[in-house]
Enzyme design. Sequence first.
Site, PDB file in Angstrom:
ATOM      1  N   GLN A 313       0.828  -1.202   0.000  1.00  0.00           N
ATOM      2  CA  GLN A 313       0.000   0.000   0.000  1.00  0.00           C
ATOM      3  C   GLN A 313       0.868   1.260   0.000  1.00  0.00           C
ATOM      4  O   GLN A 313       0.556   2.245  -0.670  1.00  0.00           O
ATOM      5  CB  GLN A 313      -0.922   0.004   1.223  1.00  0.00           C
ATOM      6  CG  GLN A 313      -1.680   1.293   1.458  1.00  0.00           C
ATOM      7  CD  GLN A 313      -2.646   1.640   0.337  1.00  0.00           C
ATOM      8  OE1 GLN A 313      -3.092   0.770  -0.399  1.00  0.00           O
ATOM      9  NE2 GLN A 313      -2.961   2.921   0.199  1.00  0.00           N
ATOM     10  N   GLU A 314       1.974   1.216   0.721  1.00  0.00           N
ATOM     11  CA  GLU A 314       2.825   2.397   0.840  1.00  0.00           C
ATOM     12  C   GLU A 314       3.660   2.656  -0.412  1.00  0.00           C
ATOM     13  O   GLU A 314       3.808   3.802  -0.841  1.00  0.00           O
ATOM     14  CB  GLU A 314       3.758   2.247   2.056  1.00  0.00           C
ATOM     15  CG  GLU A 314       3.047   2.305   3.396  1.00  0.00           C
ATOM     16  CD  GLU A 314       2.629   3.711   3.782  1.00  0.00           C
ATOM     17  OE1 GLU A 314       2.271   4.516   2.898  1.00  0.00           O
ATOM     18  OE2 GLU A 314       2.642   4.018   4.986  1.00  0.00           O
ATOM     19  N   SER A 315       4.237   1.606  -0.996  1.00  0.00           N
ATOM     20  CA  SER A 315       5.213   1.834  -2.070  1.00  0.00           C
ATOM     21  C   SER A 315       5.091   0.893  -3.252  1.00  0.00           C
ATOM     22  O   SER A 315       5.887   0.984  -4.187  1.00  0.00           O
ATOM     23  CB  SER A 315       6.622   1.677  -1.491  1.00  0.00           C
ATOM     24  OG  SER A 315       6.861   0.312  -1.149  1.00  0.00           O
TER      25      SER A 315
END
Length: 485
Positions: A313-315
């Site tokens: 989700q972050e990267s």
Amino acid sequence: MFAHTALRQRCAKWLFATGLFLLLGACVEKPSTLERVKEDGVLRVITRNSPATYFQDRNGETGFEYELVQHFAEDLGVKLQIETADNLDELYDALGKPSGPVLAAAGLVSSERRKAQVKYSHPYLEVTPQVIYRNGRPRPTNAKGLVGKKIMVLKGSSHADLLAELKKQNPGLEYEESDAVEVVDLLRMVDEGQIDLTLVDSNELAMNQVYFPNVRVAFDVGDTRDQRWAVAAGEDNSLLNEINEFLDKAQKNGTLQRLKDRYYGHVDVLGYVGAYTFAQHLQQRLPKYEKHFKSYAKVEQVDWRLLAAIGYQESMWQPEVTSKTGVRGLMMLTQRTAQAMGVSNRLDPKQSIQGGAKYFMKIKEELDDSIQEPDRTWFALAAYNVGTGHLEDARTLAKREKLNPNKWLDVKKMLPRLSQKQWYRQTKYGYARGGEPVHFVANIRRYYDILTWVTQPQLEGQVAEGNLHVPGVNKDKPADQSPPM
């Protein structure tokens, strides 16, 4: 003579005693089904193996039906014993057999053909039967469009009953019933073009569509229907009455709604392109970092798949990403967080994963003790995104609205208010982009669901080796990469 008389008297007494014993024995009532379950201390349940019902991951048994029936077993004060059926006929036939299951909990829909075999419970989940086709192929819009198509459904299912009814008005309609497949197999066959169409219920499509990016809903068939549990028709009503009382209570006290939110409240967040992209990255990117996720998950005592879902989700599992706000790395840590977690190089994927794991568990441990699982995990994810202060503001708003500040289902309704002046001016920490953590949590839950499914014990190691077949991801690109309408 006296001896003969005495003998006759003894015989008469013996016969009288024997008859009395037999008579009394006949008068003793046979224990009811519910009494037998409680005496045995075990609730024997049969179900189906699928993401929407029941399956085992590395942490044990899980699934919507499993959790619901586990609550019922706890209500009865007995242990739960699960067995799975290979097909619907086997499932229904197992009910009522000596020492066999007494309850079928498998997302069943009431069927006329089964009413001689079973009695159905009160409803607990509303679903819609849907015709499924492959994107890029002609889309049927009504029953006439099914004629001339290669159609397969589960043998003995309510979907087969629906097709039988449609065939009465459309004699050219042909279909195959199979007992060698499950819903996942049918969707895969449509996705890969092995069959033209299938019928599934809306909840099962919602749980599985992300694995099969090419499948689409052609049209809904008939009205919505209710899913129910089933007991053998020959059994008394004691267990069925207890089941109905439990389901009614679960509807009123919020248990059913919480389970629906847990399993279905986030399933439509990816969309077509997102699902296809995630499936590709699962094969191409995750193997590079899987050992680090597993290593630091073990240190921090957290599920590695949850860490991996956060990282995606972050990267999207890209270690050198930098955002406009200055957060960097695979786990997108701020400079302050990185320093606090002992991370010297945020672009080092190993350090980033270590810092992210440590930070997530720190947040989780600092949450109020009144917040229990699974909500505690969802709250920690939200705080990872928006900060604990804003999360507490949302909990405060929930209290004011007479909602439960310890339930994600309620607090996620309040978070978007943190971006509205009339609400955030009442809070301690003020404005926040409150909608972001809601989407953040929903996405991670969906990624986590997929990772949980594809890393079942029987698939162990295949992701890391690059041998895992992720449905919908083949050598060729899908027919159309546009999002579903």
